[in-house]
Design a protein around this motif. Structure first.
Motif, PDB file in Angstrom:
ATOM      1  N   TYR A  84      22.543 -41.007  14.958  1.00  0.00           N
ATOM      2  CA  TYR A  84      23.305 -40.487  15.502  1.00  0.00           C
ATOM      3  C   TYR A  84      22.131 -39.327  15.838  1.00  0.00           C
ATOM      4  O   TYR A  84      23.192 -38.459  14.643  1.00  0.00           O
ATOM      5  N   CYS A  85      22.010 -38.728  16.215  1.00  0.00           N
ATOM      6  CA  CYS A  85      21.305 -37.258  16.361  1.00  0.00           C
ATOM      7  C   CYS A  85      22.075 -36.481  17.746  1.00  0.00           C
ATOM      8  O   CYS A  85      22.021 -36.841  18.198  1.00  0.00           O
ATOM      9  N   ASN A  86      22.423 -34.862  17.060  1.00  0.00           N
ATOM     10  CA  ASN A  86      23.736 -34.545  18.125  1.00  0.00           C
ATOM     11  C   ASN A  86      23.215 -32.962  18.228  1.00  0.00           C
ATOM     12  O   ASN A  86      22.279 -32.563  17.380  1.00  0.00           O
ATOM     13  N   ALA A  87      23.344 -32.701  19.454  1.00  0.00           N
ATOM     14  CA  ALA A  87      22.933 -30.730  19.721  1.00  0.00           C
ATOM     15  C   ALA A  87      24.181 -30.430  20.101  1.00  0.00           C
ATOM     16  O   ALA A  87      25.041 -31.069  21.401  1.00  0.00           O
ATOM     17  N   ALA A  88      24.073 -29.099  20.081  1.00  0.00           N
ATOM     18  CA  ALA A  88      25.116 -28.584  21.088  1.00  0.00           C
ATOM     19  C   ALA A  88      24.909 -26.573  21.436  1.00  0.00           C
ATOM     20  O   ALA A  88      24.451 -26.645  19.588  1.00  0.00           O
ATOM     21  N   THR A  89      25.540 -26.233  21.384  1.00  0.00           N
ATOM     22  CA  THR A  89      25.736 -25.407  22.143  1.00  0.00           C
ATOM     23  C   THR A  89      26.272 -24.146  21.140  1.00  0.00           C
ATOM     24  O   THR A  89      26.043 -22.472  21.880  1.00  0.00           O
ATOM     25  N   LYS A  90      27.552 -24.971  21.152  1.00  0.00           N
ATOM     26  CA  LYS A  90      28.749 -24.453  20.041  1.00  0.00           C
ATOM     27  C   LYS A  90      28.883 -24.838  18.324  1.00  0.00           C
ATOM     28  O   LYS A  90      28.908 -25.924  19.229  1.00  0.00           O
ATOM     29  N   TRP A  91      28.973 -24.198  17.587  1.00  0.00           N
ATOM     30  CA  TRP A  91      29.054 -24.943  16.633  1.00  0.00           C
ATOM     31  C   TRP A  91      30.310 -25.583  16.707  1.00  0.00           C
ATOM     32  O   TRP A  91      32.011 -24.271  16.493  1.00  0.00           O
ATOM     33  N   THR A  92      31.112 -26.697  16.298  1.00  0.00           N
ATOM     34  CA  THR A  92      32.267 -27.160  15.691  1.00  0.00           C
ATOM     35  C   THR A  92      32.342 -28.118  15.042  1.00  0.00           C
ATOM     36  O   THR A  92      33.311 -29.042  15.007  1.00  0.00           O
ATOM     37  N   TYR A  93      31.228 -28.617  13.903  1.00  0.00           N
ATOM     38  CA  TYR A  93      30.706 -29.623  13.399  1.00  0.00           C
ATOM     39  C   TYR A  93      31.591 -29.385  12.052  1.00  0.00           C
ATOM     40  O   TYR A  93      32.410 -28.367  11.819  1.00  0.00           O
ATOM     41  N   PRO A  94      32.904 -29.996  11.700  1.00  0.00           N
ATOM     42  CA  PRO A  94      32.647 -31.258  11.769  1.00  0.00           C
ATOM     43  C   PRO A  94      32.659 -32.326  12.357  1.00  0.00           C
ATOM     44  O   PRO A  94      32.207 -33.490  12.210  1.00  0.00           O
ATOM     45  N   SER A 137      22.401 -24.660  11.667  1.00  0.00           N
ATOM     46  CA  SER A 137      22.101 -23.582  12.294  1.00  0.00           C
ATOM     47  C   SER A 137      21.153 -23.347  12.832  1.00  0.00           C
ATOM     48  O   SER A 137      20.076 -24.593  12.888  1.00  0.00           O
ATOM     49  N   MET A 138      21.425 -22.678  14.427  1.00  0.00           N
ATOM     50  CA  MET A 138      20.314 -23.140  15.125  1.00  0.00           C
ATOM     51  C   MET A 138      18.827 -22.026  14.702  1.00  0.00           C
ATOM     52  O   MET A 138      17.259 -22.383  14.390  1.00  0.00           O
ATOM     53  N   THR A 139      18.906 -21.774  13.228  1.00  0.00           N
ATOM     54  CA  THR A 139      17.695 -20.856  12.678  1.00  0.00           C
ATOM     55  C   THR A 139      17.031 -21.597  11.363  1.00  0.00           C
ATOM     56  O   THR A 139      16.722 -21.946  10.696  1.00  0.00           O
ATOM     57  N   GLY A 140      18.679 -22.462  10.829  1.00  0.00           N
ATOM     58  CA  GLY A 140      18.205 -23.752   9.422  1.00  0.00           C
ATOM     59  C   GLY A 140      18.221 -22.927   8.887  1.00  0.00           C
ATOM     60  O   GLY A 140      18.547 -23.297   7.342  1.00  0.00           O
ATOM     61  N   GLY A 141      19.329 -21.731   9.160  1.00  0.00           N
ATOM     62  CA  GLY A 141      19.535 -20.460   7.646  1.00  0.00           C
ATOM     63  C   GLY A 141      20.912 -20.817   7.129  1.00  0.00           C
ATOM     64  O   GLY A 141      20.972 -21.369   5.768  1.00  0.00           O
ATOM     65  N   SER A 142      21.309 -21.528   8.039  1.00  0.00           N
ATOM     66  CA  SER A 142      22.849 -22.767   7.256  1.00  0.00           C
ATOM     67  C   SER A 142      22.834 -24.157   7.263  1.00  0.00           C
ATOM     68  O   SER A 142      22.872 -24.997   8.847  1.00  0.00           O
ATOM     69  N   THR A 143      23.256 -24.876   6.512  1.00  0.00           N
ATOM     70  CA  THR A 143      23.235 -26.616   6.878  1.00  0.00           C
ATOM     71  C   THR A 143      25.221 -26.354   6.213  1.00  0.00           C
ATOM     72  O   THR A 143      25.497 -25.566   5.223  1.00  0.00           O
ATOM     73  N   PHE A 144      25.465 -27.476   6.288  1.00  0.00           N
ATOM     74  CA  PHE A 144      26.894 -27.873   6.059  1.00  0.00           C
ATOM     75  C   PHE A 144      26.897 -29.604   6.062  1.00  0.00           C
ATOM     76  O   PHE A 144      26.052 -30.477   6.606  1.00  0.00           O
ATOM     77  N   TYR A 145      27.420 -30.532   4.929  1.00  0.00           N
ATOM     78  CA  TYR A 145      27.309 -31.591   4.736  1.00  0.00           C
ATOM     79  C   TYR A 145      28.985 -32.371   4.572  1.00  0.00           C
ATOM     80  O   TYR A 145      29.165 -31.231   4.284  1.00  0.00           O
ATOM     81  N   SER A 146      28.873 -33.603   4.576  1.00  0.00           N
ATOM     82  CA  SER A 146      30.105 -34.509   4.248  1.00  0.00           C
ATOM     83  C   SER A 146      30.064 -34.381   3.175  1.00  0.00           C
ATOM     84  O   SER A 146      28.768 -34.570   2.537  1.00  0.00           O
ATOM     85  N   ASP A 147      31.103 -35.180   2.575  1.00  0.00           N
ATOM     86  CA  ASP A 147      31.205 -35.202   1.250  1.00  0.00           C
ATOM     87  C   ASP A 147      30.525 -36.177   0.585  1.00  0.00           C
ATOM     88  O   ASP A 147      30.133 -36.371  -0.258  1.00  0.00           O
TER      89      ASP A 147
END
Length: 123
Positions: free
Chosen positions: A95-105, A52-62
């Protein structure tokens, strides 16, 4: 204009570690969600991790959870991917990716990409 530059790739033996970096420029880094994707030869690009923007939330592939750690240093406008206990199946261009909206994965259609950095893990 968002410009992303990855570094830190290389070749390691299975069980080894690498740390990738993604440095941003020319944009408000703190207003971007950031992620890592990878693409192995003959395969489609796949999601690895996001933060996330602040680094407070992360998300990983299994496939990488418990081995990889994504982090960011907003003061240095840089995101990192610490990769431990690497396996041959982790071999890919990252690859590094940057976005203004969270749509991950999934990658947002209007997101930005770096040029990629090669990671090779030998068995």
């Amino acid at each position: 204009q968002v410009q992303l530059v990855e570094s830190g790739g290389g070749s390691v033996q299975a069980g080894g570690s690498l740390r990738l970096s993604c440095r941003n420029s020319d944009y408000a880094f703190t207003r971007l969600f950031m992620g890592w994707f990878r693409q192995a030869p003959g395969k489609e690009r796949e999601f690895v991790a996001a933060i996330s923007m602040t680094g407070g939330s992360t998300f990983y592939s299994d496939s990488v959870e418990d081995r990889f750690t994504v982090s960011r240093d907003n003061a240095k406008i840089t995101m990192y991917l610490q990769m431990n206990n690497l396996k041959p199946e982790d071999t890919a261009v990252y690859y590094c990716n940057a976005a203004t909206k969270w749509t991950y994965p999934q990658a947002h259609a209007d997101s930005y990409w770096g040029q990629g950095t090669q990671v090779t893990v030998a068995s």
